[in-house]
Every structure is written in C-alpha cells, then in structure tokens.
Motif scaffolding. Structure first.
Motif, short mmCIF file in Angstrom:
data_model
loop_
_atom_site.label_atom_id
_atom_site.label_comp_id
_atom_site.label_asym_id
_atom_site.label_seq_id
_atom_site.Cartn_x
_atom_site.Cartn_y
_atom_site.Cartn_z
N ARG A 31 0.84 -1.20 0.00
CA ARG A 31 0.00 0.00 0.00
C ARG A 31 0.88 1.24 0.00
N VAL A 32 0.56 2.16 -0.89
CA VAL A 32 1.31 3.42 -0.94
C VAL A 32 0.49 4.49 -0.21
N ILE A 33 1.18 5.28 0.61
CA ILE A 33 0.50 6.36 1.32
C ILE A 33 1.27 7.65 1.06
N GLY A 34 0.59 8.58 0.41
CA GLY A 34 1.23 9.84 0.05
C GLY A 34 0.70 10.96 0.90
N ALA A 78 1.13 9.12 9.76
CA ALA A 78 -0.16 8.86 10.42
C ALA A 78 -0.96 7.85 9.60
N GLY A 79 -0.90 7.98 8.26
CA GLY A 79 -1.58 7.01 7.39
C GLY A 79 -1.05 5.61 7.61
N ARG A 80 0.28 5.50 7.76
CA ARG A 80 0.86 4.17 8.01
C ARG A 80 0.34 3.61 9.34
N ILE A 103 4.18 -1.19 3.34
CA ILE A 103 3.54 0.14 3.30
C ILE A 103 4.64 1.13 2.90
N ILE A 104 4.41 1.82 1.79
CA ILE A 104 5.43 2.72 1.24
C ILE A 104 4.95 4.16 1.42
#
Ligand code: SAJ
Length: 424
Positions: free
Chosen positions: A168-171, A180-182, A193-194
């Motif tokens: 999952r990529v979180i930008g 926080a998304g991670r 998780i990137i």
C-alpha cells in the motif's frame, strides 16, 4: 498515532470492505453513504455488491456493533473518502462526489484528525481540491490536521485478500501525514507500506492502471492484425510469451470496469499534449466491441432479424459489476446490426439496463437463438458442456469472443465454432 474511531465515506466496492476490515481489527467504524437504499439494505443485512467473503464479514461486524452504517458523517479520529470518480461524457473527471465528501467532513473536523482520500483522482487533487475544502473548517492542513492520499489497488473478486496482502502506498501532504496514514493502515495491511508525497501516490495509481490499459490495447491490436493475416492470436501469444521478457496480455471484447477504462482519461485531461499513447490505447480498447461485433456479423452472414443468445454482461469474469462493461457495448453493436439479443448474466439477472433485454435463465436465452455469443468467461459458462446445450437451442453457430471454450467439443456436438482471431 493511535486511532480508535473511523468514518469511511462511500459504501461501495472499496469503502464497505475497508470499513468492515477496520472494524474487525477493533476500530469503531461508521460507514457512511448518501444512498439511503444502500444504507437501509445493509442495516437489514442485504448486500448491494457481490464479493467473495464480504457478506459474512459485514454481518459479523454489524453484529459486533463495531461497524455502524449511516447516512450521516460521524466525528472520528480518522476519515477515509472512498467515493466514485467517474467521468463525464467528454471524459473529464467528475469530481463532484470527492468534493461533496470533503465538504461533509468539514463540520466534524477536529485538531489532530487524519483524512485519507482513496478515490482514484487526477494528479494534485489532494493538495489542490481536498485540502482547501477541509481548510474551510478553520484548521490548517498538515499543521492542525493530517491529510494523505492512499489508493486502493485491489482486484475485484479478490478484494478481501488483496486489501490485506497488497503493498500500500501512502502519500502525505507532509511526512507527518504519511506516517499517520501508516499507523492507521497498519491495523490490517500485511503487505509493504510505502510512504511518499500525495501527488506521487496519485500518479502511481494512474500509472498502474494506464500501463495495464496500454498492455491490453496492444493485445487487442494484435488480435486485429492476426484476424487480418489469418493467424490464431492465442497460439501466437502463447509462443511469444515463451520469450523470457515478453508478457502479452489477453485480447478480448474491450476493457471495462470503473478503473482501467476510466483512470487513463484523468492523465489525458490533465496533460493532453503529453498523454498521446495513453489516449490512443484508450481509443483502441473502446473500439474493440465494435470490431468484435463486425466479426460476429461476418461469420453469421449478417445479423438482421437474427436472435442472439448472449452470455455474460459483467465487465470481467466472476464479478457482478457491469460498469463500463464492453459486453454491454457489444450487445448494443449487435442490436445496431439488426439482431435481437437476449442476454443472460448469472451474477445479475436484471440489471435494468436501457435497451438490453435480459433473461434470468440460460435456457430462455437459448430457446429461439440463431447463434450463441460468449461475451464473458464466467466459470459457470466455462463449465458448460456443449452436448447439454445441443437439445436446448435451434442454433448451430457459436462465437466465443473470449477464448473460454474448447472448439473441438463444440464441433463434436454439431456446432460451427468461431472466435476472435481463432483457428484452433
Ligand atoms: N482485460 C482484458 N485482457 C486482459 C486482462 C483484462 O481484456 O488480459 C479486461 C477485463 O476483461 C476487464 C478489464 O480489462 O474488462 C479490466 O480488468 P482487470 O482484471 O485488468 O482489472 P480491474 O479493473 O478489475 O482492476 C484493476 C486492477 N489494476 C491493475 O491490475 C493494474 C486493480 O489492481 C485495481 O485496484 C483496480 O483496477 C482499480 O480499482 O483501480
């Protein structure tokens, strides 16, 4: 960061499974949708979408009380926007649902909250559209609240496993937002998780689906060339794919669904001068239903006045989703050529499509058919035994548009068998 409450806006193919999985990991989740039919249905235990394992999960989480379904946004530690981003007739992105969802969060936004946009969106949507709307709350994005873009990457039919296992990529709009998304998605994501910035994450999603669209377009173009040169495309592809660095995808009746047939247009709209190959691939895939219809017309010696038993309307095998389905397009083209089409879709017996006549039993489609067209390779259709069909239809012609059937078996059962660029 710790999250104990979550509000997911949009109870569709992504929002509902996402909300339910978070609930199964102990968060208190409100699943919100503006469609009262969907909300009432879910609260009564009725699913509006079919996805393996989803019904059981949703019912369990509703029962546990950790998942609540509502037409109202609830205050929460984190908000996820998972609403559709379709396109207008002129292929421009229709961002109204993302805008409305963002606006619906504003009255509930509190300092320290995290907002995640999951909807596939044109580059810069998070920073240029969502952030300014949320800042109407008086809070500053990146300082008072956190904001990130995290695309879903799951394959319909495998959503529940891929949500957990895929990378999952979180930008984030800043590094704190991405982190926080991670912390949020770590509740269930087992894949890597990137973390990156929001616009890169938006581009990543669009590039993934665009590259798949382009790869299917070349397969479709090869099928047309093979048809012209009297080559069996399936044999040619299987031989070409023995090369260690070649992987040609499957040609078919076109590309559908709410993702691959839509997302590349977001790049074309954002940069029409640069996105030339992207646009051409889209056009090739969009023309494929017409190409296949012409072929069917030719092998049938004309379609005017003929009855077609058409098998499958979904946009791909083993799903109930008809959005942007090339099978529906193909039906329209066959009708335009004068055929009467009776369509049978086992995953959705009545989709209420304008100008498509659906039947709820396979036998009803076959009863007066002059030819049988296989449009979607659902397992149920793949398992059909031609010997069983023989006595149920006056048709002696079969057109397998998706290479799901065994030619020899149909011929043994007395049918003339044709397909897209197919000899064997
Ligand atoms: N298709 C072909 N030939 C092929 C493969 C697919 O004609 O070789 C057609 C299918 O029949 C269908 C369309 O392409 O009409 C798209 O189907 P798909 O299975 O390739 O993809 P989707 O739309 O179900 O899901 C895609 C996935 N993206 C990629 O594989 C890069 C998924 O991972 C994404 O999460 C999803 O889009 C999305 O939501 O964006």
């Amino acid at each position: 960061m710790d999250f104990s409450t979550l509000c997911v806006i949009g109870m569709g193919y992504i929002g509902l499974p996402t909300a339910s999985i978070f609930a199964s990991r102990g968060l208190h989740v409100t699943g919100m949708d503006i469609n009262t039919d969907i909300i009432n249905g879910l609260n009564a235990g009725q699913m509006h979408i079919f996805e393996p394992g989803l019904r059981e999960l949703v019912l369990d989480e509703l029962k546990s009380g950790r998942l609540q379904i509502s037409t109202q946004v609830s205050p929460a530690d984190a908000f996820i926007i998972a609403v559709p981003t379709p396109f207008y007739d002129d292929k421009r992105a229709d961002m109204r649902a993302v805008i409305a969802a963002s606006e619906s969060i504003v009255p509930h936004l509190q300092p320290g909250n995290l907002v995640i946009l999951e909807s596939t969106s044109p580059p810069r949507t998070t920073v240029d559209i969502v952030a300014p709307i949320l800042e109407k709350s008086g809070l500053k994005a990146g300082e008072d609240f956190l904001l990130a873009y995290s695309p879903e990457r799951v394959l319909p039919g495998r959503i529940l496993t891929e949500l957990i296992d895929n990378a999952r990529v979180i930008g984030g709009i800043n590094p704190q937002s991405a982190q926080a998304g991670r912390d949020l998605y770590a509740a269930f994501v087992k894949g890597e998780i990137i973390l990156t910035d929001a616009t890169t994450a938006e581009m990543v999603k669009l590039m993934e689906n665009t590259s798949r669209d382009i790869n299917i377009a070349i397969a479709n173009e090869f099928s047309r060339l093979a048809q012209r040169f009297d080559v069996d495309i399936w044999e040619a592809i299987s031989i070409a794919n023995l090369h260690p660095r070649v992987e040609i995808l499957r040609p078919g009746i076109g590309v559908g669904g709410h993702c691959i047939s839509v997302d590349p247009w977001f790049l074309v709209e954002a940069a029409p001068d640069e996105a030339q190959l992207v646009k051409t691939a889209r056009q090739i895939n969009d023309e494929q239903p017409a190409f296949v219809a012409d072929l069917i017309n030719q092998v049938a010696g004309g379609l005017n006045g003929k009855t077609v038993a058409f098998l499958g309307l979904a946009f791909k095998p083993n799903v109930d989703d008809l959005r942007e389905s090339p099978a529906v397009e193909l039906v329209h083209h066959l009708q335009a050529a004068g055929a009467k089409v009776l369509a049978y879709e086992p995953f959705k017996h009545n989709a209420h499509l304008p100008e498509v006549q659906q039947v709820s039993e396979l036998d009803a489609a076959l009863l007066n058919a002059d030819l049988i067209v296989l449009g979607v390779a659902h397992d149920q259709f793949k398992n059909i035994d031609p010997a069983d069909i023989q006595g149920k239809t006056p048709s002696t012609l079969v057109f397998d548009a998706v290479r799901a059937w065994d030619k020899a078996k149909w011929e043994q059962a007395g049918f003339r068998f044709c397909g897209l660029a197919r000899k064997h």
